[in-house]
Design an enzyme around this catalytic site. Sequence first.
Site, PDB file in Angstrom:
ATOM      1  N   ARG A  12      12.248   3.959  -3.318  1.00 17.27           N
ATOM      2  CA  ARG A  12      10.903   4.013  -3.906  1.00 17.27           C
ATOM      3  C   ARG A  12       9.869   3.443  -2.922  1.00 17.27           C
ATOM      4  O   ARG A  12       9.096   4.189  -2.321  1.00 17.27           O
ATOM      5  CB  ARG A  12      10.891   3.236  -5.241  1.00 17.27           C
ATOM      6  CG  ARG A  12       9.730   3.552  -6.146  1.00 17.27           C
ATOM      7  CD  ARG A  12       8.470   2.809  -5.817  1.00 17.27           C
ATOM      8  NE  ARG A  12       8.653   1.351  -5.802  1.00 17.27           N
ATOM      9  CZ  ARG A  12       7.761   0.515  -5.285  1.00 17.27           C
ATOM     10  NH1 ARG A  12       6.639   0.967  -4.767  1.00 17.27           N
ATOM     11  NH2 ARG A  12       7.996  -0.782  -5.300  1.00 17.27           N
ATOM     12  N   ASP A  13       9.916   2.156  -2.680  1.00 21.49           N
ATOM     13  CA  ASP A  13       8.879   1.518  -1.848  1.00 21.49           C
ATOM     14  C   ASP A  13       8.928   2.047  -0.418  1.00 21.49           C
ATOM     15  O   ASP A  13       7.890   2.262   0.216  1.00 21.49           O
ATOM     16  CB  ASP A  13       9.086  -0.006  -1.844  1.00 21.49           C
ATOM     17  CG  ASP A  13       7.811  -0.787  -1.548  1.00 21.49           C
ATOM     18  OD1 ASP A  13       6.825  -0.171  -1.131  1.00 21.49           O
ATOM     19  OD2 ASP A  13       7.811  -2.009  -1.719  1.00 21.49           O
ATOM     20  N   HIS A 209       9.327  -9.971  -4.715  1.00 23.40           N
ATOM     21  CA  HIS A 209       9.253  -8.746  -3.912  1.00 23.40           C
ATOM     22  C   HIS A 209       8.486  -9.132  -2.647  1.00 23.40           C
ATOM     23  O   HIS A 209       7.283  -9.364  -2.699  1.00 23.40           O
ATOM     24  CB  HIS A 209       8.512  -7.675  -4.721  1.00 23.40           C
ATOM     25  CG  HIS A 209       8.296  -6.392  -3.982  1.00 23.40           C
ATOM     26  ND1 HIS A 209       9.133  -5.310  -4.122  1.00 23.40           N
ATOM     27  CD2 HIS A 209       7.341  -6.012  -3.106  1.00 23.40           C
ATOM     28  CE1 HIS A 209       8.691  -4.312  -3.364  1.00 23.40           C
ATOM     29  NE2 HIS A 209       7.593  -4.713  -2.729  1.00 23.40           N
ATOM     30  N   HIS A 211       7.544  -8.842   1.591  1.00 23.30           N
ATOM     31  CA  HIS A 211       7.446  -7.983   2.773  1.00 23.30           C
ATOM     32  C   HIS A 211       7.576  -8.859   4.017  1.00 23.30           C
ATOM     33  O   HIS A 211       7.380 -10.070   3.970  1.00 23.30           O
ATOM     34  CB  HIS A 211       6.115  -7.223   2.762  1.00 23.30           C
ATOM     35  CG  HIS A 211       6.111  -6.050   1.824  1.00 23.30           C
ATOM     36  ND1 HIS A 211       5.440  -4.883   2.084  1.00 23.30           N
ATOM     37  CD2 HIS A 211       6.716  -5.854   0.630  1.00 23.30           C
ATOM     38  CE1 HIS A 211       5.619  -4.023   1.086  1.00 23.30           C
ATOM     39  NE2 HIS A 211       6.384  -4.600   0.180  1.00 23.30           N
ATOM     40  N   CYS A 242       4.956  -0.739   7.192  1.00 24.56           N
ATOM     41  CA  CYS A 242       3.865  -1.320   6.418  1.00 24.56           C
ATOM     42  C   CYS A 242       2.655  -0.410   6.504  1.00 24.56           C
ATOM     43  O   CYS A 242       2.131  -0.172   7.586  1.00 24.56           O
ATOM     44  CB  CYS A 242       3.507  -2.695   6.966  1.00 24.56           C
ATOM     45  SG  CYS A 242       2.056  -3.376   6.165  1.00 24.56           S
ATOM     46  N   ASN A 251       8.928  -3.852   3.668  1.00 28.43           N
ATOM     47  CA  ASN A 251       9.838  -4.657   2.850  1.00 28.43           C
ATOM     48  C   ASN A 251      10.792  -5.459   3.734  1.00 28.43           C
ATOM     49  O   ASN A 251      11.147  -5.013   4.823  1.00 28.43           O
ATOM     50  CB  ASN A 251      10.717  -3.740   1.982  1.00 28.43           C
ATOM     51  CG  ASN A 251       9.933  -3.024   0.911  1.00 28.43           C
ATOM     52  OD1 ASN A 251       9.727  -1.828   0.974  1.00 28.43           O
ATOM     53  ND2 ASN A 251       9.488  -3.758  -0.077  1.00 28.43           N
TER      54      ASN A 251
HETATM   55 ZN    ZN Z   1       6.452  -3.449  -1.572  1.00 27.38          ZN
END
Ligand code: ZN
Length: 309
Positions: A12-13, A209, A211, A242, A251
């Site tokens: 997803r991310d 979550h 990064h 990013c 991430n």
């Molecule tokens: Zn994220």
Amino acid sequence: MTRILISEVGPRDGLQSVSRVMPLQARQAWIAAEAAAGVREIEVGSFVPARLLPQMADTAALVGFAKGIEGLAVAVLVPNLRGAEHAIAAGAHKLSIPFSMSETHSLKNVRKDHAAMLDEIRAIAALVAAQPEAQRPHFEVGLSTAFGCTMEGAVSEDKVVRLAVASIEAGAREVGLSDTTGYANPAQVRRLVRRTRTAVGAERLNTLHLHNTRGLGLANVVAGLEEGITTFDASLGGLGGCPFAPGASGNIVTEDLAFMLEAMGCETGIDLERLLKVRRIIAEALPGEPLYGFTPDAGLPLGFGSATA
Ligand code: ZN
């Protein structure tokens, strides 16, 4: 031994930041291989309109596939009530909605101010509560840009704590703190986790979550661990990079996170040798896409994983 859940969010991310569409079959192979390596929760996609994110067009099919894998918790991201309806129809085990602590970011991203977002959260919570108990998904609010925003800069901790409480009052089962922009540092993580847990109850905040945009991702994990956080999101190979900082990783990298936690004596359930092989699937499906991580490059230390007791 502390049991820690690594929640893989790459499909997803990671993939939403890659403009190419990874074929459904490759995503299925990725999810299956990671689950086979011992990853117990995977965010497989998001329910956003396909015209906005064609990469996520077949999330329902992926949910169906992933639910066939025994022992795997299947998570999805939903931007609104409509997304939640799709997620519930598909049978996802867990839904999370991103709630941007920066109102500027929220208005730009989803055209909703904080009051409108809380209405949306309330509506989703009601929908979730109306499901038969056996099919009721876990509903989490991801407090995004909680550590700073590329549009507003610093985000007030008082505001984050207040909106965390408001999210729980609106019916969310849990909140998570998201460093969407890679602004967080360990002292800030420690403070905000502690303050939020005090306000909503420790059992309502278990997830970070993070990064790795500025290289502090794993340091921030350790700060979270020390405050009792038990779930960390990560992306295999740091896929997607990013969106705000070209060339920087996005991430935190699943392989590095799993290595660090296992080396520290935490139990992730992950077989690192097997996990390290999974990135081949991504490399083959998305040739030329940058993948990050130190452990995959360096390999595991000599004797790692052999019995030490
Ligand atoms: Zn994220």
